[in-house]
Design an enzyme around this catalytic site. Sequence first.
Site, PDB file in Angstrom:
ATOM      1  N   GLU A 148       0.859  -1.022   0.031  1.00 30.38           N
ATOM      2  CA  GLU A 148       0.025  -0.011   0.130  1.00 30.38           C
ATOM      3  C   GLU A 148       0.855   1.242  -0.159  1.00 30.38           C
ATOM      4  OE1 GLU A 148      -2.810   0.380   3.203  1.00 30.38           O
ATOM      5  OE2 GLU A 148      -2.764   2.290   3.308  1.00 30.38           O
TER       6      GLU A 148
ATOM      7  N   ARG B 118       1.698  10.315   0.614  1.00 32.84           N
ATOM      8  CA  ARG B 118       2.288  11.294   1.687  1.00 32.84           C
ATOM      9  C   ARG B 118       3.503  11.820   1.174  1.00 32.84           C
ATOM     10  NH1 ARG B 118       1.760   7.717   7.258  1.00 32.84           N
ATOM     11  NH2 ARG B 118      -0.272   6.824   6.631  1.00 32.84           N
TER      12      ARG B 118
ATOM     13  N   LYS C  99     -11.257  -0.659   7.094  1.00 34.03           N
ATOM     14  CA  LYS C  99      -9.772  -0.571   7.877  1.00 34.03           C
ATOM     15  C   LYS C  99     -10.296  -0.102   9.346  1.00 34.03           C
ATOM     16  CE  LYS C  99      -5.916   2.522   7.839  1.00 34.03           C
ATOM     17  NZ  LYS C  99      -5.037   3.328   6.934  1.00 34.03           N
TER      18      LYS C  99
HETATM   19  C1  3PG Z   1      -1.649   3.914   8.081  1.00 33.68           C
HETATM   20  O1  3PG Z   1      -1.189   4.861   7.396  1.00 33.68           O
HETATM   21  O2  3PG Z   1      -2.348   3.065   7.885  1.00 33.68           O
HETATM   22  C2  3PG Z   1      -0.833   4.001   9.225  1.00 33.68           C
HETATM   23  O3  3PG Z   1       0.117   5.022   9.327  1.00 33.68           O
HETATM   24  C3  3PG Z   1      -0.001   2.866   9.713  1.00 33.68           C
HETATM   25  O4  3PG Z   1       0.183   2.814  10.869  1.00 33.68           O
HETATM   26  P1  3PG Z   1       1.418   2.234  11.623  1.00 33.68           P
HETATM   27  O5  3PG Z   1       2.560   3.235  10.971  1.00 33.68           O
HETATM   28  O6  3PG Z   1       1.360   2.465  13.078  1.00 33.68           O
HETATM   29  O7  3PG Z   1       1.715   0.784  11.205  1.00 33.68           O
END
Ligand code: 3PG
Length: 206
Positions: free
Chosen positions: A41, A45, A128
């Site tokens: 994924e 960003r 999600k």
């Molecule tokens: C996301 O974008 O789904 C989250 O930033 C992932 O979360 P994590 O960095 O705590 O794994």
Amino acid sequence: MNEIIEMFSKIRIIPVVTIHNAEDANPLANALLEGGIPCAEITFRTSAAENVLQILSRRDDILLGAGSVLNTAQAEKAVENGARFIVSPGLNSKVVEYCVDRNIPVIPGTCTPTDFTQALEYGLTVVKFFPAEVMGGIRALKAMSAPFPMLKFIPTGGINPQNVKDYLNLPQVMACGGSWMVKADLLKEKNFEKIRYLVREAVNHL
Ligand code: 3PG
């Protein structure tokens, strides 16, 4: 259920990737594959995200999606550049409608029964659960999901090698997402060996 989304029930762990250099795209994909997870994924960003999607979409060995999609313009760009699924941190009705209308698999972020209800209104069956750990983790997910036996969840946010198995053991959890295997510093150092190791370690929890 959409066949792409169904694939998550086999893949079970979705690496969430924030990548700044397009030149790292293929070595990263190789590390994910060699570690045992044929999926990424790519979050919207960074300015490199579109280019990375475009590069990786030329491969047929990795299920490619876009994450952190906040609006329909990003959803459109993601799909144009080869993303086969869309993930959002929250439930933006415009993004969900855009995707549902075009039969694009979409997994919106949700964290309350109200969000779950809204997702059902759009005919979604997979959401999600974000940010999973901060929202109360497994205890909260169990309690909040009880009235929604028709929904499957992809907990993301605070998932790590210590807790991933507990989440994946829940019947309502289809898969987990997380960035712990592809941390920013590892990409910065181009430490694909360590990424491969962390992916392999994650797969060993399945
Ligand atoms: C996301 O974008 O789904 C989250 O930033 C992932 O979360 P994590 O960095 O705590 O794994």
